[in-house]
Design a protein around this motif. Sequence first.
Motif, PDB file in Angstrom:
ATOM      1  N   GLN A 135      -5.463  -7.754 -14.062  1.00  0.00           N
ATOM      2  CA  GLN A 135      -6.922  -7.741 -14.081  1.00  0.00           C
ATOM      3  C   GLN A 135      -7.533  -7.595 -12.686  1.00  0.00           C
ATOM      4  N   LEU A 136      -6.701  -7.614 -11.647  1.00  0.00           N
ATOM      5  CA  LEU A 136      -7.184  -7.504 -10.273  1.00  0.00           C
ATOM      6  C   LEU A 136      -6.691  -6.244  -9.560  1.00  0.00           C
ATOM      7  N   ARG A 137      -5.530  -5.766  -9.920  1.00  0.00           N
ATOM      8  CA  ARG A 137      -4.945  -4.636  -9.178  1.00  0.00           C
ATOM      9  C   ARG A 137      -5.767  -3.361  -9.373  1.00  0.00           C
ATOM     10  N   GLU A 138      -6.225  -2.795  -8.265  1.00  0.00           N
ATOM     11  CA  GLU A 138      -6.996  -1.553  -8.240  1.00  0.00           C
ATOM     12  C   GLU A 138      -8.201  -1.587  -9.182  1.00  0.00           C
ATOM     13  N   LYS A 139      -8.866  -2.746  -9.197  1.00  0.00           N
ATOM     14  CA  LYS A 139     -10.022  -2.914 -10.065  1.00  0.00           C
ATOM     15  C   LYS A 139     -11.344  -3.002  -9.291  1.00  0.00           C
ATOM     16  N   PHE A 140     -11.300  -3.203  -7.981  1.00  0.00           N
ATOM     17  CA  PHE A 140     -12.515  -3.488  -7.214  1.00  0.00           C
ATOM     18  C   PHE A 140     -13.108  -2.237  -6.580  1.00  0.00           C
ATOM     19  N   ASP A 141     -14.443  -2.196  -6.566  1.00  0.00           N
ATOM     20  CA  ASP A 141     -15.146  -1.103  -5.899  1.00  0.00           C
ATOM     21  C   ASP A 141     -15.035  -1.221  -4.389  1.00  0.00           C
ATOM     22  N   PHE A 161      -5.993  -3.879  -4.077  1.00  0.00           N
ATOM     23  CA  PHE A 161      -7.069  -4.363  -4.942  1.00  0.00           C
ATOM     24  C   PHE A 161      -8.123  -3.288  -5.223  1.00  0.00           C
ATOM     25  N   VAL A 162      -8.167  -2.244  -4.403  1.00  0.00           N
ATOM     26  CA  VAL A 162      -9.274  -1.277  -4.444  1.00  0.00           C
ATOM     27  C   VAL A 162      -8.940  -0.120  -5.379  1.00  0.00           C
ATOM     28  N   ARG A 163      -9.887   0.219  -6.230  1.00  0.00           N
ATOM     29  CA  ARG A 163      -9.706   1.364  -7.134  1.00  0.00           C
ATOM     30  C   ARG A 163      -9.800   2.667  -6.339  1.00  0.00           C
ATOM     31  N   PRO A 164      -9.132   3.735  -6.784  1.00  0.00           N
ATOM     32  CA  PRO A 164      -9.333   5.036  -6.145  1.00  0.00           C
ATOM     33  C   PRO A 164     -10.817   5.414  -6.176  1.00  0.00           C
ATOM     34  N   GLY A 165     -11.316   5.835  -5.043  1.00  0.00           N
ATOM     35  CA  GLY A 165     -12.740   6.118  -4.895  1.00  0.00           C
ATOM     36  C   GLY A 165     -13.513   4.964  -4.292  1.00  0.00           C
ATOM     37  N   GLY A 166     -12.878   3.788  -4.203  1.00  0.00           N
ATOM     38  CA  GLY A 166     -13.527   2.618  -3.625  1.00  0.00           C
ATOM     39  C   GLY A 166     -13.330   2.536  -2.121  1.00  0.00           C
ATOM     40  N   LEU A 167     -13.812   1.444  -1.532  1.00  0.00           N
ATOM     41  CA  LEU A 167     -13.772   1.256  -0.089  1.00  0.00           C
ATOM     42  C   LEU A 167     -13.131  -0.068   0.290  1.00  0.00           C
ATOM     43  N   GLN A 180      -5.998   0.287  19.527  1.00  0.00           N
ATOM     44  CA  GLN A 180      -4.555   0.490  19.405  1.00  0.00           C
ATOM     45  C   GLN A 180      -4.056  -0.025  18.052  1.00  0.00           C
ATOM     46  N   GLU A 181      -4.612  -1.158  17.625  1.00  0.00           N
ATOM     47  CA  GLU A 181      -4.237  -1.752  16.335  1.00  0.00           C
ATOM     48  C   GLU A 181      -4.591  -0.815  15.178  1.00  0.00           C
ATOM     49  N   ILE A 182      -5.778  -0.236  15.241  1.00  0.00           N
ATOM     50  CA  ILE A 182      -6.240   0.669  14.180  1.00  0.00           C
ATOM     51  C   ILE A 182      -5.415   1.944  14.161  1.00  0.00           C
ATOM     52  N   GLN A 183      -5.155   2.504  15.337  1.00  0.00           N
ATOM     53  CA  GLN A 183      -4.344   3.719  15.394  1.00  0.00           C
ATOM     54  C   GLN A 183      -2.919   3.451  14.910  1.00  0.00           C
ATOM     55  N   GLY A 184      -2.432   2.246  15.216  1.00  0.00           N
ATOM     56  CA  GLY A 184      -1.092   1.880  14.773  1.00  0.00           C
ATOM     57  C   GLY A 184      -0.987   1.629  13.280  1.00  0.00           C
ATOM     58  N   ALA A 185      -2.126   1.545  12.609  1.00  0.00           N
ATOM     59  CA  ALA A 185      -2.138   1.283  11.164  1.00  0.00           C
ATOM     60  C   ALA A 185      -2.277   2.558  10.342  1.00  0.00           C
ATOM     61  N   GLN A 186      -2.296   3.719  11.002  1.00  0.00           N
ATOM     62  CA  GLN A 186      -2.521   4.965  10.275  1.00  0.00           C
ATOM     63  C   GLN A 186      -1.462   5.212   9.192  1.00  0.00           C
ATOM     64  N   LYS A 187      -0.212   4.925   9.493  1.00  0.00           N
ATOM     65  CA  LYS A 187       0.850   5.110   8.507  1.00  0.00           C
ATOM     66  C   LYS A 187       0.630   4.193   7.314  1.00  0.00           C
ATOM     67  N   ALA A 188       0.280   2.942   7.583  1.00  0.00           N
ATOM     68  CA  ALA A 188       0.042   1.985   6.503  1.00  0.00           C
ATOM     69  C   ALA A 188      -1.109   2.444   5.624  1.00  0.00           C
ATOM     70  N   ILE A 189      -2.173   2.914   6.237  1.00  0.00           N
ATOM     71  CA  ILE A 189      -3.348   3.371   5.483  1.00  0.00           C
ATOM     72  C   ILE A 189      -2.954   4.496   4.535  1.00  0.00           C
ATOM     73  N   ARG A 190      -2.225   5.481   5.059  1.00  0.00           N
ATOM     74  CA  ARG A 190      -1.813   6.625   4.238  1.00  0.00           C
ATOM     75  C   ARG A 190      -0.842   6.200   3.136  1.00  0.00           C
ATOM     76  N   LYS A 218     -10.298   4.633  -0.446  1.00  0.00           N
ATOM     77  CA  LYS A 218      -9.096   4.694  -1.294  1.00  0.00           C
ATOM     78  C   LYS A 218      -9.086   6.059  -1.980  1.00  0.00           C
ATOM     79  N   VAL A 219      -8.122   6.885  -1.637  1.00  0.00           N
ATOM     80  CA  VAL A 219      -8.099   8.259  -2.157  1.00  0.00           C
ATOM     81  C   VAL A 219      -7.035   8.471  -3.237  1.00  0.00           C
ATOM     82  N   LYS A 220      -6.081   7.553  -3.355  1.00  0.00           N
ATOM     83  CA  LYS A 220      -5.075   7.663  -4.419  1.00  0.00           C
ATOM     84  C   LYS A 220      -4.515   6.271  -4.700  1.00  0.00           C
TER      85      LYS A 220
END
Length: 238
Positions: A135-141, A161-167, A180-190, A218-220
């Motif tokens: 009831q929580l997985r990929e359900k939030f806008d 937690f975020v649905r595709p199309g959400g933020l 540096q932290e944000i740039q280092g998270a690019q792989k995780a984000i993708r 969230k794109v996929k």
Amino acid sequence: MSFTDVIAQGCFTWNIPLHEGALEGLEEYTRLLLEKNQVMNLTAITEPDQVAVRHMLDCLFQLSCGDFEGKWVIDIGSGGGFPGIPLQIARPSARFLLLDSRKKRVDFLQEVCDAMGLPAETMAGRAEEAAWQKQLREKFDIAVSRAVAPMNILCELCLPFVRPGGLFLAMKSQNEGAEQEIQGAQKAIRTLGGRLKEQRSYQLPGTDVHHQVVVIEKVKNTPPAYPRRYAKIESAPL
């Protein structure tokens, strides 16, 4: 300026409209927070005028990064209620879930919601475990989080937690280390199904404090292997 004037002026500067009664609600929440802070460690900031700037306005800036009206939002690692409660007060049409691993803090959050008649729900639990609940997985806008973990770890805790199309909106400092932290998270984000959309920078009024909101779309779908157990997330971050 008064507590409410500080918030009203800050939101006006950022072009963030507030619903009727929001300023009074934020002031009442601050009263409850500082009262409970005398017996529980919720915040190191105890002057109401500083709470107005460094907690309330800091959280409210996220309203300029996405449309919260009528949305289902999860605040991951809510702690004393940041950013979830100020956002819920400012956007009463939204439906918030305030998630924190510490039951005593969740009990306080529930006390605030009950006392103020807020529609937010509360939940005690760890994000990496709660994200597997159907009831929580990929359900939030929208997912929001403030000062919880480094960005690559935070993405694995929040994006499932975020649905595709959400933020996913992550509150971060604005400095070289954060970049540096944000740039280092690019792989995780993708890997987790996200895309870095933008970084919205701002300065807290009357201070030299510069923060930013990292906006991830969230794109996929998040692959079924994530999130992993926290020990694994921490020892081998994406």
